[in-house]
Every structure is written in structure tokens, then in C-alpha cells.
Motif scaffolding. Structure first.
Motif, PDB file in Angstrom:
ATOM      1  N   VAL A 169       0.866  -1.182   0.000  1.00  0.00           N
ATOM      2  CA  VAL A 169       0.000   0.000   0.000  1.00  0.00           C
ATOM      3  C   VAL A 169       0.901   1.230   0.000  1.00  0.00           C
ATOM      4  N   ALA A 170       0.886   1.972  -1.105  1.00  0.00           N
ATOM      5  CA  ALA A 170       1.765   3.131  -1.238  1.00  0.00           C
ATOM      6  C   ALA A 170       1.120   4.410  -0.721  1.00  0.00           C
ATOM      7  N   ASP A 171      -0.205   4.480  -0.764  1.00  0.00           N
ATOM      8  CA  ASP A 171      -0.941   5.638  -0.279  1.00  0.00           C
ATOM      9  C   ASP A 171      -2.376   5.195  -0.078  1.00  0.00           C
ATOM     10  N   HIS A 172      -3.169   6.015   0.607  1.00  0.00           N
ATOM     11  CA  HIS A 172      -4.560   5.653   0.801  1.00  0.00           C
ATOM     12  C   HIS A 172      -5.227   5.446  -0.564  1.00  0.00           C
ATOM     13  N   ARG A 173      -5.832   4.287  -0.734  1.00  0.00           N
ATOM     14  CA  ARG A 173      -6.514   3.892  -1.978  1.00  0.00           C
ATOM     15  C   ARG A 173      -5.554   3.632  -3.134  1.00  0.00           C
ATOM     16  N   LEU A 174      -4.268   3.442  -2.869  1.00  0.00           N
ATOM     17  CA  LEU A 174      -3.295   3.183  -3.927  1.00  0.00           C
ATOM     18  C   LEU A 174      -2.427   1.984  -3.542  1.00  0.00           C
ATOM     19  N   VAL A 175      -2.483   0.943  -4.377  1.00  0.00           N
ATOM     20  CA  VAL A 175      -1.678  -0.264  -4.166  1.00  0.00           C
ATOM     21  C   VAL A 175      -0.761  -0.430  -5.366  1.00  0.00           C
ATOM     22  N   LEU A 176       0.529  -0.735  -5.107  1.00  0.00           N
ATOM     23  CA  LEU A 176       1.510  -0.931  -6.170  1.00  0.00           C
ATOM     24  C   LEU A 176       2.011  -2.373  -6.136  1.00  0.00           C
ATOM     25  N   GLU A 177       2.385  -2.869  -7.325  1.00  0.00           N
ATOM     26  CA  GLU A 177       2.933  -4.219  -7.428  1.00  0.00           C
ATOM     27  C   GLU A 177       4.039  -4.248  -8.469  1.00  0.00           C
ATOM     28  N   VAL A 178       5.130  -4.905  -8.141  1.00  0.00           N
ATOM     29  CA  VAL A 178       6.223  -5.145  -9.081  1.00  0.00           C
ATOM     30  C   VAL A 178       6.359  -6.650  -9.248  1.00  0.00           C
ATOM     31  N   THR A 179       6.294  -7.115 -10.517  1.00  0.00           N
ATOM     32  CA  THR A 179       6.429  -8.534 -10.832  1.00  0.00           C
ATOM     33  C   THR A 179       7.551  -8.688 -11.847  1.00  0.00           C
ATOM     34  N   VAL A 180       8.452  -9.653 -11.622  1.00  0.00           N
ATOM     35  CA  VAL A 180       9.588  -9.871 -12.522  1.00  0.00           C
ATOM     36  C   VAL A 180       9.682 -11.358 -12.839  1.00  0.00           C
ATOM     37  N   SER A 181      10.395 -11.661 -13.913  1.00  0.00           N
ATOM     38  CA  SER A 181      10.679 -13.058 -14.233  1.00  0.00           C
ATOM     39  C   SER A 181      11.703 -13.607 -13.253  1.00  0.00           C
ATOM     40  N   ALA A 182      11.807 -14.928 -13.190  1.00  0.00           N
ATOM     41  CA  ALA A 182      12.697 -15.560 -12.209  1.00  0.00           C
ATOM     42  C   ALA A 182      14.142 -15.098 -12.378  1.00  0.00           C
ATOM     43  N   ALA A 183      14.563 -14.889 -13.627  1.00  0.00           N
ATOM     44  CA  ALA A 183      15.953 -14.495 -13.863  1.00  0.00           C
ATOM     45  C   ALA A 183      16.257 -13.081 -13.388  1.00  0.00           C
ATOM     46  N   LEU A 184      15.217 -12.259 -13.154  1.00  0.00           N
ATOM     47  CA  LEU A 184      15.422 -10.864 -12.760  1.00  0.00           C
ATOM     48  C   LEU A 184      15.050 -10.607 -11.305  1.00  0.00           C
ATOM     49  N   LYS A 185      14.954 -11.658 -10.485  1.00  0.00           N
ATOM     50  CA  LYS A 185      14.598 -11.463  -9.084  1.00  0.00           C
ATOM     51  C   LYS A 185      15.581 -10.549  -8.359  1.00  0.00           C
ATOM     52  N   GLY A 186      16.822 -10.579  -8.764  1.00  0.00           N
ATOM     53  CA  GLY A 186      17.815  -9.721  -8.131  1.00  0.00           C
ATOM     54  C   GLY A 186      17.595  -8.243  -8.385  1.00  0.00           C
ATOM     55  N   GLU A 187      16.777  -7.900  -9.390  1.00  0.00           N
ATOM     56  CA  GLU A 187      16.496  -6.504  -9.724  1.00  0.00           C
ATOM     57  C   GLU A 187      15.219  -5.999  -9.049  1.00  0.00           C
TER      58      GLU A 187
END
Length: 450
Positions: A169-187
Motif C-alpha cells: 500500500v503506497a498511499d490511501h486507496r493506492l496499491v503498487l505491485e512489481v512482478t519480474v521473471s525468475a531471472a530478474l529477481k535480483g532486480e
């Protein structure tokens, strides 16, 4: 003496006569100057022509043509600036994104940017939500993250079991998500750290935050004080700002507001101050922290903390905090109400202050004193807790939907002529309506939460 002077002058004239310039000397000098000017113009023309030829064939010397490379602006999605994406993934694709729980019910709707090259990809999703969302526990309760790992702190992101996804939850009424491939988990963490909420809503906890120093972005909604509604900002060089709004008895005096801070907080150099001409306290906390606190009105206290910021910035932030506009129609604590239909006479506005929330109440009376309507707007960090629900209902609240609004039908004991309905548009805010059963849907529909 005069004869001697005249003879000397005449002698000097006779001695210098052989070195006088020829009559055409001036003409020759002017011709040489003109020739030199023509040669310089010709050399400049040749150099310019050579530069054009070199540019045309792709051989550009920095001494001939200097042109800075264009700097690409960071991508932005729904008021969220994306500061870092690994190289080599190409241009992003815009998507509409949905998150479903294990039962297939859609819990989040939003937009996304996806970068992909072969099997490697990065996706940043932005969800604007209606309803109560405060921290990691609310995300866990939605059950939309695959095999979620419970975070160590409620303001940490919720990670998927395989580590390829992070949601918070980044702010009230705002949700953020970051999804990466397995090879980019380090990023993943670097991508998460590069997101900046630049288009934050100034409306917050029943007030409006209209000023923040340049270069600050919203970084969350959970602070150290769990009895306050909090919004957090962050900047470079360790700059941080938190604004806490305290509703209830802890916001009735400056001394109670000062004591209502986080248990570990120790204020030093506490001295009287002023905000809007109202009494306030200013103090210091830690090595680089400053605190400013004051009462907006009885039952509403505000605390501003700033790290690595001058006190003048805290005062300017404080003076930029405003009460929400009343808008059109009859208003109750900034919530506009539109009670069209039978003639209803609005009564005075009353206030009830409890230990952990504040209620603003208004009653409308129908013709002959019948068909009355009551609207109560309740704010505080305890809304909606189990303690709060038990205070507004005489029985077990029953989930229901009225006029398209999801909420709770509340028990009223033996009364059957009227119905009581409550809903929570956001964390820390509840609206409770009591109206005749046949009129409840119309009344609920006519209330707009700002």
C-alpha cells in the motif's frame, strides 16, 4: 630666442623630408586590409561547408559540432514515476490488470506497464481501490498474492513465495505491485525503490495537504503511531516527512496530543509555537528530526515530523494543511449530502468525542416531525475496529449492499420503522445513516464521500 627656435624647427623639417610616405600609401594599406577580410570570410565558409559534409557522412568531430544527447523522461503510470528498469527489455506495453483471489473473485483492478524481451520481463502495476486499505495485513486478507510470505513489518511489501512479486500500500486507496521473471529477481528491490508517487491526492484524513517541499514523494501510510492516521513522504539525502492526524480525546489538548505520540519517542527542546495563530508546540527528536504539533479543533490534532528538514519547512507544510471544502448541498464534516425528495429541515451539527475517534452528527427532520434522517461521519484510527463496530450496532452487523454501496446493516433493537446502515469508504472514515426503511436507499445514494 625666437630666431633660434625657428631655425631648430626648420632643421627638423629638412631632416625628416626623405622618410615621408608616398602619396598612394594610404590606398595600398586600405587594399591590404580588405584582402585580409575577404580571406577570413572565405576560410570560415570553407570550415562550415566541411562541417556540413562531415555531419552528412556521419563523421562528427566534437570540435566542430557539439549537441547533447536527449535525456529520456522516466516513464509514468497513473501518477507513479518509474525510476529504474533493467536495460535490454525494449519499450513498455500498456495493459489493464486484474488481481483475483483463490476463489476467482476480482479484488483489484488497475493498469500496468510491462517490459519484455524473450523470457525476461518486468511489470509495474498500479491499482486504485475503493474501500479500506492501509497496510500489508489488508493485502494478505485479499488473498491475491501467490503463496504470500508474511512480512516482518506491516509497512513492508508482501512478497510471493517464489520472490518474483512484491505488493504494498503506497498511499490511501493506492496499491503498487512489481512482478519480474525468475531471472530478474535480483532486480526486484531496485525497481521497487525507484517508484515515486508523484500524483498523490491532497485529501487526507479529513484534511487537505497542499504543500510539500520539492523532490518529496509519498512512500506509505503506516507510521510509528498506530493511534493516528498517517501519511509518509520521502526525499533524497535522508529527508522524510510524516503527517499524523489524531482523532478523539488525544486531540483535545496540546498536552494530550504530545503524550499520544509513539511510545519510543522522546521530544527535546519543546517550546511554544504557532500555526494559523493557534497555539502549538515545536520540538526536536533524534539527531536530525523536528516535530510540530497543534490542534485543528477540539478532537482533531496534527503532528508533523521532519528529518533533515529546517523548521521553516515544517511550518510551511503545517500552514498548507486545510479543512476540506464543504461543496454543494448540506455537508457533514466535509461529506456532501444530497437529500432530495420530501422536505427535510436540517438541524444543527453536533460533535461527540470518544477516546479513539470523533463523530460529527447532523439530523434532518421531516414534515410534522416524522421521517427523520441522521447522518454521522466518524473519523479516527480505530475506525473500523471491532470496538468501533460494537459502539454503533446493538447486534451483529450484517454485510449487505444498498444503492450500490457495500456496507453493514446495523442492529437497532426493537425499532423497525428505521434502518441503520454504515460503510467505510477508506481507512479511518465511516459514514452511518439512519433513515426510514423505505427511504434508506435514496438517502445512501445521495451521499457523496469526498
Amino acid at each position: 630666442m625666437r630666431g633660434i627656435e625657428e631655425r631648430l624647427r626648420q632643421g627638423m623639417t629638412d631632416a625628416t623630408r626623405p622618410v615621408r610616405g608616398a602619396p598612394e600609401l594610404a590606398v595600398r594599406v586600405m587594399a591590404r586590409v580588405a584582402l585580409r577580410r575577404r580571406r577570413r570570410r572565405l576560410a570560415a565558409s570553407v570550415a562550415a561547408a566541411a562541417a556540413v559534409v562531415l555531419v552528412a557522412i556521419g563523421i562528427v568531430s566534437p570540435y566542430i559540432v557539439t549537441r547533447p544527447d536527449p535525456v529520456a523522461a522516466p516513464p509514468e503510470l497513473e501518477g507513479v514515476r518509474i525510476g529504474y528498469i533493467p536495460e535490454g527489455l525494449g519499450a513498455p506495453q500498456r495493459l489493464r490488470e486484474e488481481e483475483k483471489n483463490v476463489g476467482g473473485q476480482i479484488r483489484l483492478r488497475g493498469k500496468a506497464l510491462r517490459w519484455q524481451a524473450g523470457g525476461d520481463f518486468v511489470q509495474v502495476s498500479v491499482y486504485r481501490v475503493d474501500g479500506v486499505m492501509r497496510d500489508a495485513m489488508d493485502i494478505m486478507a485479499m488473498n491475491v498474492v501467490d503463496a504470500p510470505v508474511e512480512p516482518r513489518s506491516i509497512d513492508d511489501p508482501v512478497l510471493s513465495g517464489d520472490g518474483t512479486s512484491a505488493m504494498w500500500v503506497a498511499d490511501h486507496r493506492l496499491v503498487l505491485e512489481v512482478t519480474v521473471s525468475a531471472a530478474l529477481k535480483g532486480e526486484r528491490d531496485r525497481i521497487v525503490g525507484g517508484l515515486r508517487v508523484t500524483g498523490w491526492n491532497p485529501a487526507f484524513a479529513g484534511l487537505r495537504v497542499t504543500y510539500m517541499p520539492a523532490g518529496m514523494w509519498v512512500s506509505g501510510t503506516v507510521g510509528a503511531n498506530l493511534d493516528a492516521l498517517t501519511r509518509l513522504w520521502q526525499g533524497e539525502s535522508g529527508r522524510q516527512v510524516s503527517i499524523e492526524v489524531v482523532y478523539g480525546q488525544a486531540g483535545t489538548t496540546l498536552e494530550e496530543l504530545r503524550a499520544a505520540g509513539p511510545p519510543q519517542e522522546v521530544l527535546t527542546d519543546v517550546r511554544p509555537a504557532s500555526v494559523y495563530g493557534r497555539p502549538a508546540y515545536a520540538g526536536a527528536t533524534g539527531q536530525a528530526g523536528r516535530v510540530l504539533l497543534w490542534l485543528v479543533e477540539p478532537g482533531i490534532g496534527v503532528r508533523i515530523r521532519g528529518d533533515h528538514l529546517p523548521e521553516a519547512d515544517l511550518v510551511r507544510i503545517a500552514e498548507g494543511i486545510q479543512s476540506p471544502s464543504e461543496g454543494q448541498g448540506e455537508s457533514v464534516d466535509g461529506i456532501a449530502t444530497y437529500l432530495a425528495g420530501p422536505a427535510l429541515r436540517p438541524g444543527p451539527v453536533g460533535t461527540v468525542i470518544t477516546p479513539r475517534w470523533r463523530s460529527t452528527i447532523r439530523r434532518w427532520i421531516g414534515p410534522d416531525g416524522e421521517g427523520s434522517v441522521t447522518v454521522s461521519v466518524q473519523r479516527g484510527a480505530a475506525v473500523p475496529s471491532a470496538t468501533w463496530w460494537s459502539s454503533v450496532s446493538r447486534g451483529e452487523p450484517k454485510p449487505t449492499t444498498i444503492a450500490g454501496v457495500h456496507g453493514m446493516l446495523l442492529g437497532m433493537g426493537a425499532s423497525r420503522a428505521s434502518r441503520k446502515f454504515a460503510w467505510t469508504p477508506e481507512f479511518g472514515l465511516a459514514i452511518v445513516v439512519t433513515a426510514p426503511a423505505h427511504d434508506l436507499g435514496r438517502i445512501v445514494k445521495g451521499i457523496a464521500a469526498r
